[in-house]
Structures are given as structure tokens and as C-alpha cells.
Design an enzyme around this catalytic site. Sequence first.
Site, mmCIF file in Angstrom:
data_model
loop_
_atom_site.group_PDB
_atom_site.id
_atom_site.type_symbol
_atom_site.label_atom_id
_atom_site.label_comp_id
_atom_site.label_asym_id
_atom_site.label_seq_id
_atom_site.Cartn_x
_atom_site.Cartn_y
_atom_site.Cartn_z
ATOM 1 N N ASN A 68 8.661 -23.203 -55.703
ATOM 2 C CA ASN A 68 8.644 -23.654 -57.001
ATOM 3 C C ASN A 68 9.183 -25.056 -57.092
ATOM 4 O OD1 ASN A 68 11.132 -22.998 -56.884
ATOM 5 N ND2 ASN A 68 11.111 -21.852 -58.869
ATOM 6 N N HIS A 114 12.032 -26.004 -56.373
ATOM 7 C CA HIS A 114 13.504 -26.161 -56.669
ATOM 8 C C HIS A 114 14.289 -26.626 -55.468
ATOM 9 C CE1 HIS A 114 14.595 -21.726 -55.295
ATOM 10 N NE2 HIS A 114 14.619 -22.561 -54.180
ATOM 11 N N GLU A 131 16.061 -24.588 -60.988
ATOM 12 C CA GLU A 131 14.703 -24.319 -61.359
ATOM 13 C C GLU A 131 13.945 -25.431 -61.634
ATOM 14 O OE1 GLU A 131 14.004 -22.123 -59.166
ATOM 15 O OE2 GLU A 131 14.585 -20.143 -59.654
ATOM 16 N N ASP A 148 24.398 -23.912 -53.102
ATOM 17 C CA ASP A 148 24.038 -22.580 -53.938
ATOM 18 C C ASP A 148 24.336 -21.194 -53.560
ATOM 19 O OD1 ASP A 148 21.935 -22.457 -52.151
ATOM 20 O OD2 ASP A 148 20.217 -22.823 -53.605
#
Length: 245
Positions: free
Chosen positions: A136, A138, A143, A67
Amino acid sequence: MELRVFEKYPDLSIGAAAMMINYIERKPDALLCFATGDSPKLAYQLVAETIKREGTDISKCFFIGLDEWLGISPDNTGSCHYFLQQYLFGPMGVESSQSCLFDAMTTNEEEECKKMNKIIAERGGIDLMVAGIGMNGHIGFNEPGTDINSMAHVARLDEITQEVGKKYFTEEVAISKGITVGLKQVLQAKTLLMMASGKKKAPVIKRAVEEKTGTHWPASLIQQHANGVLMIDTEAASELVTQFR
Ligand code: GLP
């Protein structure tokens, strides 16, 4: 999925590095996909050191980045590009022809995604995926709520990701969008190695391991992976109901 708990971060890093090196030795033409962040940092340094020391042949491997923060230049020390170059590709001696990272400065995001999808497809999928886990839940910039069938895509980053992401940068930056390899490609990797360490990751790991698997907490999808290996340290394991030692 297999869960391996190590005493401390250095032990976890040694274990993860050994698994990566072993993978390259067994499949010298592997497609490897790497996350960035604090979790795999020491493991990457160990991988590079070992490969240099032992003269492991990596010439047929291909390396991709999981990413990137969109709009952040590759020479920014907080970029994923800089990180992989600094801690892994540079020290390991990866040729530019053997790697592909998302271009965060692109004016054509769709092309950038297509480029990554093509590389992954041409190589028959990712062989070894090395991922961290966001606060979170991810994986990369997939996400919570990301389509399980997603391929490479641009993601609007949620508040937690933007807040936590500040730790990588020395100056204030806008990190509202990311570009990432998709959940489908991550989950289709032949082997999925995920790493997490430290007390702050304990609630994140608890949800990943003990909650019903689903895209609401992407890291929990590792439960469905036949060759998923979750490597954590005792602090990250500290909230699990079953203690693995
Ligand atoms: C960032 C990265 C991810 C990484 C995650 C966890 O969002 N883009 O690829 O897995 O953070 O990072 P850390 O290991 O620093 O907690």
C-alpha cells in the site's frame, strides 16, 4: 532522488549491500535504521558476511529497527526483532548496547516511542535509513495518510498491511497494530535507501516514482529526498513509463 535498476534481486542486493558497507566505512559512528522484510533480506546477509570477512569496525555505529508488529513476541520468527537479529545483528556481531528495537510487548507504548525519538534526536537524526515498500506504499508502518511530521508512533494497520503481513508468520496471529519510526524521521535521514523487487511491486513502484509525491502513497515521498536512492530490479521497474536499464 536517484533511481537505480538492477537486473535481478541478487544484483539489487549486492548493490544495496555495497552502499550500506560504504556508508559505514565513511561514517563509522553512523546511526543506521533498518526495515525488515523480503526486500532487504539478502542484502543484509551480504552486509554481515562482508563485515565479518573484512573485519569492518562497526563498534561505534548504532543500529535501530524501523518498525515492529505490536504484541508479537521477539522470539516469534515473524517478528521484526527476530528478523534483524537472525539476518543482520547476530551475524554482524552487534552488541546489545549498540542497538535498539521497539519492544512489541510493552505496556507503555508512549514510553516506547519516546525512547526511540530520544535515540534519534541525540544522534542528530538517522544517517542511513534502509527501507522497503509495502503493497500500500507504506514506509515502515507509516501507512497512507500518515502525518508527514510524525515521529515514532503506534499505527493501526490497514487491511492490505494485515493481509500481506501474514506471509512472515507460520501461524495465525493478530497484527492489527504496529509501532514505527515516524515519517519525519525517515525523511530527515541523511541518506534514504529504499528497495523493492519482483513483479508484484511494479504497480507500487509506478505510483512511488511517477505519481505526484504525497503522504497518500508514502513511498512517493522519496522523490523529495535530496539523497534518496531507490534500488529496484527490472521486474519492479516493468510498469514505469520510462524504462531505466
Ligand atoms: C512490512 C515491514 C516493512 C517493510 C514492508 C515491505 O510491512 N514491516 O518494514 O518495508 O513490509 O516488505 P517486503 O520487503 O517483504 O515486501
